[in-house]
Design a protein around this motif. Sequence first.
Motif, mmCIF file in Angstrom:
data_model
loop_
_atom_site.group_PDB
_atom_site.id
_atom_site.type_symbol
_atom_site.label_atom_id
_atom_site.label_comp_id
_atom_site.label_asym_id
_atom_site.label_seq_id
_atom_site.Cartn_x
_atom_site.Cartn_y
_atom_site.Cartn_z
ATOM 1 N N LYS A 172 9.635 -27.991 3.188
ATOM 2 C CA LYS A 172 8.539 -28.677 3.020
ATOM 3 C C LYS A 172 8.663 -29.691 3.253
ATOM 4 N N SER A 173 9.528 -30.315 4.690
ATOM 5 C CA SER A 173 9.991 -31.497 5.238
ATOM 6 C C SER A 173 8.796 -31.392 6.297
ATOM 7 N N THR A 174 8.113 -33.595 6.263
ATOM 8 C CA THR A 174 6.808 -33.248 7.263
ATOM 9 C C THR A 174 7.756 -33.099 8.857
ATOM 10 N N GLU A 175 8.299 -32.156 9.102
ATOM 11 C CA GLU A 175 8.362 -31.631 10.439
ATOM 12 C C GLU A 175 9.092 -30.457 10.458
ATOM 13 N N LYS A 176 9.204 -29.550 9.999
ATOM 14 C CA LYS A 176 8.345 -28.210 10.026
ATOM 15 C C LYS A 176 7.308 -27.748 8.867
ATOM 16 N N LEU A 177 6.414 -28.768 9.157
ATOM 17 C CA LEU A 177 4.769 -28.443 8.822
ATOM 18 C C LEU A 177 3.941 -27.159 9.747
ATOM 19 N N ASN A 178 3.844 -26.059 8.387
ATOM 20 C CA ASN A 178 3.117 -25.268 8.902
ATOM 21 C C ASN A 178 1.774 -25.075 10.450
ATOM 22 N N ILE A 179 1.732 -24.729 11.131
ATOM 23 C CA ILE A 179 0.909 -25.803 12.420
ATOM 24 C C ILE A 179 0.937 -24.374 13.475
ATOM 25 N N PRO A 180 -0.608 -23.639 12.853
ATOM 26 C CA PRO A 180 -0.723 -22.620 14.389
ATOM 27 C C PRO A 180 -0.475 -22.136 15.092
ATOM 28 N N LYS A 181 -0.042 -21.234 15.792
ATOM 29 C CA LYS A 181 0.063 -21.349 17.372
ATOM 30 C C LYS A 181 -0.593 -21.622 18.416
ATOM 31 N N ASN A 182 -1.631 -21.779 17.840
ATOM 32 C CA ASN A 182 -2.749 -21.784 19.362
ATOM 33 C C ASN A 182 -2.610 -23.638 18.882
ATOM 34 N N LEU A 183 -2.171 -24.040 17.825
ATOM 35 C CA LEU A 183 -1.874 -25.761 17.571
ATOM 36 C C LEU A 183 -0.634 -26.292 18.031
ATOM 37 N N GLY A 184 0.197 -25.167 18.777
ATOM 38 C CA GLY A 184 1.578 -25.780 18.720
ATOM 39 C C GLY A 184 2.121 -26.694 19.722
ATOM 40 N N PHE A 185 0.693 -26.913 20.608
ATOM 41 C CA PHE A 185 1.289 -28.180 21.140
ATOM 42 C C PHE A 185 1.418 -29.103 20.299
ATOM 43 N N LEU A 186 1.072 -29.588 19.079
ATOM 44 C CA LEU A 186 1.472 -30.378 18.962
ATOM 45 C C LEU A 186 2.530 -31.040 18.253
ATOM 46 N N ARG A 187 3.356 -29.973 17.992
ATOM 47 C CA ARG A 187 4.833 -30.350 17.605
ATOM 48 C C ARG A 187 5.254 -31.027 18.332
ATOM 49 N N ASP A 188 5.215 -31.254 19.659
ATOM 50 C CA ASP A 188 5.210 -32.574 20.604
ATOM 51 C C ASP A 188 5.063 -33.792 19.768
ATOM 52 N N SER A 189 6.320 -34.938 19.638
ATOM 53 C CA SER A 189 5.187 -35.737 19.151
ATOM 54 C C SER A 189 4.940 -36.975 20.114
ATOM 55 N N THR A 190 5.224 -36.823 21.188
ATOM 56 C CA THR A 190 4.338 -37.491 22.205
ATOM 57 C C THR A 190 3.402 -36.911 22.287
ATOM 58 N N VAL A 191 2.765 -35.882 22.346
ATOM 59 C CA VAL A 191 1.598 -35.341 22.209
ATOM 60 C C VAL A 191 0.196 -36.058 20.894
ATOM 61 N N SER A 192 0.782 -35.060 19.007
ATOM 62 C CA SER A 192 0.778 -34.840 18.219
ATOM 63 C C SER A 192 0.362 -37.180 18.196
ATOM 64 N N ILE A 193 1.037 -37.690 18.439
ATOM 65 C CA ILE A 193 0.880 -39.492 18.408
ATOM 66 C C ILE A 193 -0.094 -39.752 18.923
ATOM 67 N N SER A 194 -0.077 -39.178 20.411
ATOM 68 C CA SER A 194 -1.391 -39.780 20.978
ATOM 69 C C SER A 194 -2.747 -39.662 20.177
ATOM 70 N N LEU A 195 -2.691 -37.857 20.393
ATOM 71 C CA LEU A 195 -4.379 -37.837 19.465
ATOM 72 C C LEU A 195 -4.480 -38.304 18.391
#
Length: 466
Positions: free
Chosen positions: A208-231
């Motif tokens: 349940k860690s914040t770093e293991k959030l269940n992100i759908p495959k088509n949103l997998g790019f959000l696992r990149d911290s630079t991308v997610s923080i930017s968006l």
Amino acid sequence: MNGILNFIVSVATTPALLVGLIAMLGLILQKKAATAVIQGSIKTFAGFLVLTGGAGILVTSLNPFATMFQHVFNAKGVVPSNEAVVALALVKYGTPAALIMIVGFIVNVILARFTRFKYIFLTGQAMLYVSTMSAVILISAGLGNGWLTILLGGIFKGTLLTITPALTQRYMRKITGNDGVAMGHTGNMGYALSGYLGEKLGNKDPEKSTEKLNIPKNLGFLRDSTVSISLVMMVVYVCLALIAGPRFVESSSLSAGTNYIVYAITQAGTFAAGFVVVLQGVRMILSEIIPAFQGIAKKLVPNSKPALDVPIVFPYAPNAVLIGFFVSFIVGVISMLIMLGLGTTVIIPGVVGIFFCGGAAGVYGNAFGGLRGAIIGSLANGLLLAWGPLLILPALGSFGADASSTFADSDYIVSGGLLGVMGKAGSGLLIVFILAFLAIVLITSLILNRRDRLHSKKLNKSNKLS
């Protein structure tokens, strides 16, 4: 004499140079080759400059955010900002603050050498800020600016900066996966609170860690911290810019004519870039400072740990940093609106302080409590940051009444508030309080050491019987 004092103070208040010299000392004590000493010292020095440069980029991108926020809410009041309040205070209290800082660092090293609290606080700006706060409160309490204030301020500052890293070390071991580095920031009491509440009330499942959030495959790019923080930051900045309106954002004080949406997107991207720079600086420091520090740990202060600035934990849980920031910021906004309704002094959320302290609180809450722990811990820390400044303002005397800014972090709020209460009761009680603080730390160290020795004897006895 003044030139020598100025040189010492300048070195002590330049974190990159101070930590670089510490790394050099550690490598020399290990009798490393000259090339290794030079390489390790320069890489540590450069790593800290990279980290502080990234932090500067973050601050630069957050300042327009704060300006738009104050315009949208049309709020006037006190803004918690350590940099601002210290800059104002040093005009009047500069000399005692500088001398308190030097005495305090000596006290820190002595306590680390002879007690179980083996933490050497190396964040130069925080050392200066605590010293300045101590000078303002002690002088406002009537102790004057002579040797007594300098000695008592140094004892208080050195003791505080030795003990507060110990409050968070259990969580630091969980966050970093080792025991080699400590937290050297003035938000440690809030981080310890966040970690404690996260552990008690958070998720027990490590998945349940914040770093293991269940992100759908088509949103997998959000696992990149630079991308997610930017968006995420783009959405926040653009929404705030839309509310503030193009006329205000495109004024000379902000974008200077650049389209307000483009400006908001650029500032969000700048924020993400600053975050990336901070992460790189942290990696450089950790790869050099921990091996170099072994020399000091073995020779001067056995088993000591360097206590480093708050961005040191950001690479370990970037999602928790964002969650902690937004939760703390929302708490600050709601608290400000309540203060407006109550007619009290209004504490306007200091975006920069909330990002660093709130973000770190999210990391600590997540350490043992996952996503729920990050939210609960950040909520508690946010309440402390929002309402705590009301406690320290009276402690600053006439300076606090006249200033439009005040100290921001939890350690200033709690320790400064206590100092202020004692000062109001009389300078004699204030002196007793500071000396009692030192005595409690020394006695606690003796008791815990004795407990550990007894526990070790019992284990040895049990092993022999078995």
